[in-house]
Design a protein around this motif. Structure first.
Motif, mmCIF file in Angstrom:
data_model
loop_
_atom_site.group_PDB
_atom_site.id
_atom_site.type_symbol
_atom_site.label_atom_id
_atom_site.label_comp_id
_atom_site.label_asym_id
_atom_site.label_seq_id
_atom_site.Cartn_x
_atom_site.Cartn_y
_atom_site.Cartn_z
ATOM 1 N N ARG A 48 94.947 45.720 -35.594
ATOM 2 C CA ARG A 48 93.972 45.300 -36.599
ATOM 3 C C ARG A 48 93.354 46.518 -37.288
ATOM 4 O O ARG A 48 92.965 47.476 -36.624
ATOM 5 C CB ARG A 48 92.867 44.469 -35.940
ATOM 6 C CG ARG A 48 91.839 43.903 -36.926
ATOM 7 C CD ARG A 48 90.880 42.977 -36.176
ATOM 8 N NE ARG A 48 89.948 42.331 -37.072
ATOM 9 C CZ ARG A 48 88.736 42.817 -37.365
ATOM 10 N NH1 ARG A 48 88.323 43.952 -36.814
ATOM 11 N NH2 ARG A 48 87.934 42.160 -38.188
ATOM 12 N N THR A 49 93.295 46.462 -38.602
ATOM 13 C CA THR A 49 92.556 47.442 -39.402
ATOM 14 C C THR A 49 91.539 46.667 -40.227
ATOM 15 O O THR A 49 91.892 45.670 -40.864
ATOM 16 C CB THR A 49 93.493 48.222 -40.332
ATOM 17 O OG1 THR A 49 94.399 48.998 -39.547
ATOM 18 C CG2 THR A 49 92.703 49.154 -41.243
ATOM 19 N N ALA A 70 97.773 40.554 -38.010
ATOM 20 C CA ALA A 70 99.092 39.914 -37.935
ATOM 21 C C ALA A 70 99.894 40.161 -39.218
ATOM 22 O O ALA A 70 100.514 39.242 -39.772
ATOM 23 C CB ALA A 70 98.955 38.416 -37.667
ATOM 24 N N GLU A 71 99.849 41.437 -39.683
ATOM 25 C CA GLU A 71 100.645 41.900 -40.818
ATOM 26 C C GLU A 71 100.249 41.279 -42.153
ATOM 27 O O GLU A 71 101.005 41.349 -43.129
ATOM 28 C CB GLU A 71 102.145 41.676 -40.561
ATOM 29 C CG GLU A 71 102.663 42.419 -39.323
ATOM 30 C CD GLU A 71 104.157 42.267 -39.141
ATOM 31 O OE1 GLU A 71 104.773 41.507 -39.917
ATOM 32 O OE2 GLU A 71 104.700 42.908 -38.231
ATOM 33 N N ARG A 108 100.875 43.747 -48.708
ATOM 34 C CA ARG A 108 101.610 43.391 -47.490
ATOM 35 C C ARG A 108 102.188 44.607 -46.755
ATOM 36 O O ARG A 108 102.165 44.671 -45.528
ATOM 37 C CB ARG A 108 102.733 42.408 -47.820
ATOM 38 C CG ARG A 108 103.563 41.984 -46.602
ATOM 39 C CD ARG A 108 104.592 40.932 -46.968
ATOM 40 N NE ARG A 108 103.960 39.680 -47.361
ATOM 41 C CZ ARG A 108 103.575 38.757 -46.489
ATOM 42 N NH1 ARG A 108 103.736 38.945 -45.200
ATOM 43 N NH2 ARG A 108 103.030 37.643 -46.923
ATOM 44 N N ASP A 109 102.710 45.590 -47.478
ATOM 45 C CA ASP A 109 103.342 46.752 -46.845
ATOM 46 C C ASP A 109 102.366 47.888 -46.565
ATOM 47 O O ASP A 109 102.770 48.952 -46.070
ATOM 48 C CB ASP A 109 104.484 47.272 -47.715
ATOM 49 C CG ASP A 109 105.624 46.271 -47.831
ATOM 50 O OD1 ASP A 109 105.841 45.511 -46.863
ATOM 51 O OD2 ASP A 109 106.281 46.233 -48.890
ATOM 52 N N ALA A 110 101.096 47.686 -46.884
ATOM 53 C CA ALA A 110 100.094 48.731 -46.649
ATOM 54 C C ALA A 110 99.587 48.677 -45.209
ATOM 55 O O ALA A 110 99.297 47.599 -44.685
ATOM 56 C CB ALA A 110 98.930 48.568 -47.618
ATOM 57 N N LEU A 111 99.472 49.862 -44.589
ATOM 58 C CA LEU A 111 98.935 49.961 -43.235
ATOM 59 C C LEU A 111 97.568 50.638 -43.207
ATOM 60 O O LEU A 111 96.840 50.518 -42.222
ATOM 61 C CB LEU A 111 99.898 50.749 -42.337
ATOM 62 C CG LEU A 111 101.293 50.161 -42.148
ATOM 63 C CD1 LEU A 111 102.122 51.099 -41.261
ATOM 64 C CD2 LEU A 111 101.235 48.771 -41.537
#
Length: 204
Positions: A48-49, A70-71, A108-111
Protein backbone atom coordinates in the motif's frame (compact mmCIF):
# COMPACT_ATOMS: atom_id res chain seq x y z
CA UNK A 1 14.63 20.32 5.86
CA UNK A 2 15.13 21.88 2.43
CA UNK A 3 15.26 25.46 1.22
CA UNK A 4 13.56 26.05 -2.14
CA UNK A 5 15.71 27.57 -4.89
CA UNK A 6 13.05 28.06 -7.55
CA UNK A 7 10.55 30.01 -5.42
CA UNK A 8 10.67 31.48 -1.89
CA UNK A 9 9.78 28.50 0.29
CA UNK A 10 10.77 25.51 2.39
CA UNK A 11 9.91 21.88 3.01
CA UNK A 12 10.39 19.94 6.21
CA UNK A 13 9.75 16.24 6.75
CA UNK A 14 9.78 13.86 9.70
CA UNK A 15 10.58 10.31 8.61
CA UNK A 16 10.06 6.95 10.31
CA UNK A 17 11.59 3.92 8.62
CA UNK A 18 11.00 0.26 9.36
CA UNK A 19 11.80 -2.81 7.31
CA UNK A 20 9.85 -2.44 4.08
CA UNK A 21 7.88 0.56 5.36
CA UNK A 22 8.22 4.32 5.35
CA UNK A 23 6.08 6.94 7.09
CA UNK A 24 6.51 10.67 6.50
CA UNK A 25 4.87 13.76 8.00
CA UNK A 26 5.81 16.83 6.04
CA UNK A 27 4.93 20.39 5.12
CA UNK A 28 5.64 22.80 2.28
CA UNK A 29 5.39 26.58 2.33
CA UNK A 30 5.85 28.71 -0.79
CA UNK A 31 4.91 32.08 -2.25
CA UNK A 32 4.46 31.03 -5.90
CA UNK A 33 2.31 30.54 -7.91
CA UNK A 34 0.20 31.86 -4.98
CA UNK A 35 1.14 31.91 -1.28
CA UNK A 36 0.21 28.51 0.15
CA UNK A 37 0.82 26.12 3.00
CA UNK A 38 0.66 22.37 2.43
CA UNK A 39 0.82 19.54 4.95
CA UNK A 40 1.02 15.88 4.02
CA UNK A 41 1.25 12.37 5.41
CA UNK A 42 2.81 9.68 3.25
CA UNK A 43 2.92 5.94 3.89
CA UNK A 44 4.88 3.59 1.63
CA UNK A 45 4.85 -0.19 1.99
CA UNK A 46 4.97 -3.36 -0.06
CA UNK A 47 1.18 -3.59 -0.42
CA UNK A 48 0.00 0.00 0.00
CA UNK A 49 1.13 3.53 -0.86
CA UNK A 50 -0.99 6.40 0.45
CA UNK A 51 -0.77 10.19 0.46
CA UNK A 52 -3.06 12.52 2.39
CA UNK A 53 -2.44 16.20 1.59
CA UNK A 54 -4.08 19.47 2.62
CA UNK A 55 -3.23 22.76 0.91
CA UNK A 56 -4.61 26.16 1.88
CA UNK A 57 -4.24 29.85 1.11
CA UNK A 58 -5.91 33.12 2.00
CA UNK A 59 -9.44 32.17 0.92
CA UNK A 60 -9.27 28.59 -0.31
CA UNK A 61 -8.37 25.03 0.69
CA UNK A 62 -7.88 21.69 -1.05
CA UNK A 63 -7.71 18.13 0.28
CA UNK A 64 -6.49 15.00 -1.47
CA UNK A 65 -6.37 11.36 -0.41
CA UNK A 66 -4.52 9.21 -2.93
CA UNK A 67 -3.91 5.52 -2.25
CA UNK A 68 -2.65 2.52 -4.21
CA UNK A 69 -4.16 -0.72 -2.93
CA UNK A 70 -4.22 -4.08 -4.75
CA UNK A 71 -2.57 -2.48 -7.82
CA UNK A 72 -5.28 0.18 -8.21
CA UNK A 73 -5.28 3.85 -7.26
CA UNK A 74 -8.16 5.42 -5.34
CA UNK A 75 -8.76 9.17 -5.07
CA UNK A 76 -10.85 11.27 -2.68
CA UNK A 77 -10.89 15.08 -2.86
CA UNK A 78 -12.41 18.18 -1.31
CA UNK A 79 -12.21 21.79 -2.48
CA UNK A 80 -13.32 25.15 -1.10
CA UNK A 81 -12.95 28.56 -2.76
CA UNK A 82 -10.63 29.79 -5.56
CA UNK A 83 -11.99 27.75 -8.47
CA UNK A 84 -9.46 29.55 -10.72
CA UNK A 85 -6.46 28.24 -8.77
CA UNK A 86 -3.57 27.14 -11.01
CA UNK A 87 -0.36 25.16 -10.46
CA UNK A 88 3.17 25.56 -11.86
CA UNK A 89 4.47 22.43 -13.60
CA UNK A 90 8.13 23.46 -13.75
CA UNK A 91 7.74 25.18 -17.11
CA UNK A 92 4.53 27.20 -16.98
CA UNK A 93 1.24 27.71 -15.17
CA UNK A 94 -1.27 24.96 -15.93
CA UNK A 95 -4.94 25.78 -16.53
CA UNK A 96 -7.04 25.86 -13.34
CA UNK A 97 -7.94 22.34 -12.25
CA UNK A 98 -9.72 20.63 -9.37
CA UNK A 99 -7.77 18.36 -7.02
CA UNK A 100 -7.28 14.71 -7.92
CA UNK A 101 -7.62 12.98 -11.29
CA UNK A 102 -10.80 12.15 -13.19
CA UNK A 103 -9.62 8.67 -14.22
CA UNK A 104 -7.36 6.99 -11.62
CA UNK A 105 -6.79 4.09 -14.03
CA UNK A 106 -4.37 6.40 -15.88
CA UNK A 107 -2.06 5.76 -12.91
CA UNK A 108 -2.32 1.97 -13.09
CA UNK A 109 1.41 1.44 -13.81
CA UNK A 110 2.58 4.03 -11.28
CA UNK A 111 4.20 2.80 -8.06
CA UNK A 112 5.41 6.12 -6.62
CA UNK A 113 3.86 9.41 -5.56
CA UNK A 114 5.76 12.56 -6.58
CA UNK A 115 4.72 15.77 -4.83
CA UNK A 116 5.67 18.70 -7.05
CA UNK A 117 8.81 20.56 -5.91
CA UNK A 118 9.40 18.05 -3.12
CA UNK A 119 12.94 16.73 -2.53
CA UNK A 120 11.42 14.19 -0.13
CA UNK A 121 9.26 12.41 -2.69
CA UNK A 122 11.94 12.74 -5.40
CA UNK A 123 13.99 10.33 -3.28
CA UNK A 124 11.34 7.59 -3.19
CA UNK A 125 11.99 5.90 -6.60
CA UNK A 126 15.74 6.17 -5.98
CA UNK A 127 15.43 4.29 -2.70
CA UNK A 128 12.94 1.74 -4.03
CA UNK A 129 15.23 0.87 -6.97
CA UNK A 130 18.47 1.17 -4.93
CA UNK A 131 19.95 3.58 -7.47
CA UNK A 132 22.83 4.62 -5.23
CA UNK A 133 24.17 1.08 -5.61
CA UNK A 134 23.98 1.11 -9.42
CA UNK A 135 26.93 1.66 -11.75
CA UNK A 136 27.25 4.92 -13.75
CA UNK A 137 25.33 4.59 -17.00
CA UNK A 138 22.42 2.68 -15.47
CA UNK A 139 19.07 4.30 -16.25
CA UNK A 140 15.34 3.67 -16.05
CA UNK A 141 12.00 5.29 -16.86
CA UNK A 142 8.99 5.04 -14.57
CA UNK A 143 5.45 6.36 -14.33
CA UNK A 144 4.60 8.35 -11.20
CA UNK A 145 1.47 9.90 -9.71
CA UNK A 146 2.54 13.55 -9.88
CA UNK A 147 0.69 15.77 -7.39
CA UNK A 148 0.90 19.48 -8.25
CA UNK A 149 0.79 22.08 -5.44
CA UNK A 150 -1.20 24.05 -4.65
CA UNK A 151 -4.15 22.68 -6.68
CA UNK A 152 -3.40 19.04 -5.73
CA UNK A 153 -4.19 18.04 -9.31
CA UNK A 154 -2.80 14.54 -10.01
CA UNK A 155 -1.09 13.95 -13.35
CA UNK A 156 0.48 10.75 -14.79
CA UNK A 157 4.13 11.64 -15.33
CA UNK A 158 6.82 9.60 -17.08
CA UNK A 159 10.14 10.29 -15.34
CA UNK A 160 13.67 9.16 -16.07
CA UNK A 161 16.58 8.50 -13.72
CA UNK A 162 20.17 8.00 -14.93
CA UNK A 163 23.17 7.31 -12.69
CA UNK A 164 25.99 9.75 -13.53
CA UNK A 165 28.32 9.19 -10.60
CA UNK A 166 28.60 8.56 -6.89
CA UNK A 167 25.31 9.81 -5.42
CA UNK A 168 24.65 11.87 -8.57
CA UNK A 169 21.50 11.15 -10.57
CA UNK A 170 20.12 12.90 -13.64
CA UNK A 171 16.39 13.21 -13.23
CA UNK A 172 14.08 14.17 -16.06
CA UNK A 173 10.44 14.53 -17.02
CA UNK A 174 8.63 15.82 -20.10
CA UNK A 175 9.79 19.40 -19.51
CA UNK A 176 13.29 19.30 -18.01
CA UNK A 177 16.40 17.35 -17.07
CA UNK A 178 18.16 18.17 -13.79
CA UNK A 179 21.06 16.84 -11.73
CA UNK A 180 20.18 15.68 -8.23
CA UNK A 181 22.85 15.01 -5.62
CA UNK A 182 21.95 12.65 -2.80
CA UNK A 183 23.44 12.41 0.67
CA UNK A 184 24.82 9.12 1.95
CA UNK A 185 21.52 8.48 3.76
CA UNK A 186 19.67 8.39 0.41
CA UNK A 187 17.81 11.69 0.72
CA UNK A 188 18.25 14.68 -1.59
CA UNK A 189 21.17 16.97 -0.76
CA UNK A 190 20.90 19.31 -3.76
CA UNK A 191 18.13 19.34 -6.36
CA UNK A 192 19.42 21.51 -9.21
CA UNK A 193 17.50 24.77 -9.37
CA UNK A 194 14.76 23.44 -7.08
CA UNK A 195 15.98 22.88 -3.50
CA UNK A 196 18.95 22.29 -1.23
CA UNK A 197 19.10 20.49 2.07
CA UNK A 198 19.56 22.59 5.21
CA UNK A 199 22.21 21.22 7.57
CA UNK A 200 21.44 21.42 11.27
CA UNK A 201 23.52 23.88 13.25
CA UNK A 202 25.90 22.30 15.78
CA UNK A 203 24.65 22.29 19.36
CA UNK A 204 26.54 24.54 21.78
Amino acid sequence: MWRRLDVPGTEIAFVTEQTGRLAVRGSQHALDPVPYSLTYQLHVGAERTALAAHAEGADWSRRLELARVAERWHVTTESHGASDLAAFDGEQLRPPAPPGIADPDQLRDALDVDLGGSPMTNSLPLRRLQMLHREPGWSTRILTAWVLPPTLEVVPSVQSYAVEGSRLIRYGDASSSLLVEYASDGWVAHYQGVAERVTALPRT
